[in-house]
Motif scaffolding. Sequence first.
Motif: not given
Length: 368
Positions: A161-170, A223-227, A230-233, A259-261
Amino acid sequence: MYLKNSKKIVVKIGSSLLVDRDNKIRKKWLSSFAKDIKKLRSNNQKVIIVSSGAIALGCKKMNYNKKNLKLDKSQAIASIGQIELMNLFLETFSKYKLDISQILLTLDDTEERRRSINAKRTFENLFDLDFIPIVNENDTIATSEIKYGDNDRLASRVAQITNADTLILLSDVDGLYTKNPKKFKDAQLIKKVVDLDKVIKSINIKGMTELGSGGMNTKIEAAKICNLAGCNMVIANGLNLNPIDRIQSEDNCTWFISKISKMHARKKWIISSISPKGELIIDDGAKKALHSGKSLLAAGIKKVVGRFNKGDHIKILDNKKKEFARGLSSFSSKEINLIMGCHSNEIQKILGYVSKSEVVHKDDMVEI
């Protein structure tokens, strides 16, 4: 490279990173984490933190065993723990001149279009004020029906919802392995995933759990939701000091590359819904029309599954009951049961009032 080029980053940390097995707060770790956030901010990168720990810290304060808590009691403990958690962040982050704010979310806050837009605006305003949003699931009011259940999925929806480019799961492991690394010495770390479905088929995820409420399965779902948005994780080991800095310096982690914009904001929200309310099974002719970019009409619907209201998320399945699209329904399930198989010019007569001709408009639909 992926992290360096990210303008907006969501970082998820679990309870086990804040509180160790002896129920002691890992202050040294949190201080190193704050340094990492400071470094990202110095590079003009916007950061959102999704943190577990409210219930764990509440249990610590009240000397309760978390495993024995029932839902109603855990809500009260979460209320106590929220203050402890934010005080911990405030005490640590203020040393590095980092201002923080708190956002409490429930499942409905990201699933309902209006509320998700309001949440996005709040995040943007906090960025403008130069504050770091710290997100928690609102455990104090969430029931079992409206809970995410784990912060991996919560973090993925915040990223969406925030149009993030990357999600980091620690996590407590370096990333996704071919086998459970805690049981098999020959397990190999998969450093890059581009075709997620293909990778999942080639490995055994069963048993790859961790200390928190989510295991590797919840991370795959995130990861599925992010990808799809258009967001890398990235999954990385968070137990080490300076965990984010290590991602960039050592690259000993697993990246899930989209794989998508970035899709249109409305369609991103539709595609990544984690709780569709129902299903529509359609015929081959309707499927062909949808593939060509047309809307779904009542004539092509064969069956309605579940109960839902106008505007709810629904799945669209073909004759073989394979999902190939998601969308927002223009009618309730009760209405669709009355008009399915009928031509559009018959709808007003059947329902007794004027309505849309499309059951799911093309602008409210995304193919999977």
